[in-house]
Design a protein around this motif. Structure first.
Motif, PDB file in Angstrom:
ATOM      1  N   UNK A 162       0.829  -1.202   0.000  1.00  0.00           N
ATOM      2  CA  UNK A 162       0.000   0.000   0.000  1.00  0.00           C
ATOM      3  C   UNK A 162       0.862   1.250   0.000  1.00  0.00           C
ATOM      4  N   UNK A 163       1.925   1.243   0.770  1.00  0.00           N
ATOM      5  CA  UNK A 163       2.816   2.410   0.799  1.00  0.00           C
ATOM      6  C   UNK A 163       3.500   2.604  -0.546  1.00  0.00           C
ATOM      7  N   UNK A 164       3.873   1.515  -1.199  1.00  0.00           N
ATOM      8  CA  UNK A 164       4.469   1.627  -2.535  1.00  0.00           C
ATOM      9  C   UNK A 164       3.476   2.235  -3.520  1.00  0.00           C
ATOM     10  N   UNK A 165       2.212   1.790  -3.440  1.00  0.00           N
ATOM     11  CA  UNK A 165       1.193   2.356  -4.321  1.00  0.00           C
ATOM     12  C   UNK A 165       1.002   3.847  -4.039  1.00  0.00           C
TER      13      UNK A 165
ATOM     14  N   UNK B 113       3.943  10.351  -6.732  1.00  0.00           N
ATOM     15  CA  UNK B 113       4.845  10.728  -7.822  1.00  0.00           C
ATOM     16  C   UNK B 113       4.039  11.172  -9.036  1.00  0.00           C
ATOM     17  N   UNK B 114       2.962  10.441  -9.334  1.00  0.00           N
ATOM     18  CA  UNK B 114       2.091  10.817 -10.450  1.00  0.00           C
ATOM     19  C   UNK B 114       1.453  12.173 -10.207  1.00  0.00           C
ATOM     20  N   UNK B 115       0.945  12.355  -9.005  1.00  0.00           N
ATOM     21  CA  UNK B 115       0.301  13.622  -8.659  1.00  0.00           C
ATOM     22  C   UNK B 115       1.309  14.756  -8.759  1.00  0.00           C
ATOM     23  N   UNK B 116       2.496  14.533  -8.237  1.00  0.00           N
ATOM     24  CA  UNK B 116       3.531  15.563  -8.276  1.00  0.00           C
ATOM     25  C   UNK B 116       3.868  15.942  -9.714  1.00  0.00           C
ATOM     26  N   UNK B 117       4.030  14.949 -10.566  1.00  0.00           N
ATOM     27  CA  UNK B 117       4.334  15.214 -11.973  1.00  0.00           C
ATOM     28  C   UNK B 117       3.194  15.988 -12.624  1.00  0.00           C
ATOM     29  N   UNK B 118       1.979  15.545 -12.348  1.00  0.00           N
ATOM     30  CA  UNK B 118       0.809  16.215 -12.914  1.00  0.00           C
ATOM     31  C   UNK B 118       0.722  17.656 -12.406  1.00  0.00           C
TER      32      UNK B 118
ATOM     33  N   UNK C 129       1.122  20.768   2.231  1.00  0.00           N
ATOM     34  CA  UNK C 129       0.918  20.454   3.649  1.00  0.00           C
ATOM     35  C   UNK C 129       0.323  19.056   3.797  1.00  0.00           C
ATOM     36  N   UNK C 130      -0.669  18.745   2.972  1.00  0.00           N
ATOM     37  CA  UNK C 130      -1.297  17.420   3.006  1.00  0.00           C
ATOM     38  C   UNK C 130      -0.280  16.336   2.641  1.00  0.00           C
ATOM     39  N   UNK C 131       0.537  16.609   1.642  1.00  0.00           N
ATOM     40  CA  UNK C 131       1.574  15.638   1.262  1.00  0.00           C
ATOM     41  C   UNK C 131       2.570  15.436   2.401  1.00  0.00           C
ATOM     42  N   UNK C 132       2.900  16.504   3.103  1.00  0.00           N
ATOM     43  CA  UNK C 132       3.810  16.406   4.248  1.00  0.00           C
ATOM     44  C   UNK C 132       3.239  15.532   5.348  1.00  0.00           C
TER      45      UNK C 132
END
Length: 115
Positions: free
Chosen positions: A38-41, A47-52, A82-85
């Motif tokens: 789950x953590x890998x997903x 990473x996808x969100x960050x790229x997007x 903040x949410x990502x943190x």
């Protein structure tokens, strides 16, 4: 009950304890594997969100003309960061818990002579 019978009984008890601990260890390992997956997903999703987001931000920076628009976008981005943190901190806590459980299981295995 003579000494030989006591020894046989103790061996049976030791064997049952070792079997149960091995079974529980397998169950815990499976649960940790599931958490790792789950953590890998989540890492892949982030990473996808960050790229997007980076692509969208680059596009927005070109279009924004007024300072008010830029401030609103930056406030939204700050909220997302903040949410990502918080998610990163939660993953670190889960990883720490997994490490503690692994250490405990290794100690139990050593004490029971399962190494």
């Amino acid at each position: 009950m003579n000494e030989e019978q006591q020894n046989q009984l103790l061996e049976k008890i030791d064997k049952r304890i070792a079997e149960r601990l091995a079974e529980q260890s397998k169950q815990i390992d499976k649960r940790f594997d599931d958490v790792d997956k789950r953590l890998d997903r989540q890492d892949e999703d982030f990473a996808e969100i960050s790229t997007h987001l980076n692509a969208r931000i680059d596009g927005l920076e070109e279009k924004l003309d007024t300072k008010a628009d830029k401030e609103r976008v930056y406030a939204s981005l700050d909220a997302i960061m903040n949410r990502l943190g918080h998610d990163e901190a939660e993953r670190a806590a889960v990883t720490s818990q997994v490490d503690r459980h692994e250490t405990m299981l290794q100690k139990v295995a050593r004490r029971l002579g399962l190494n």
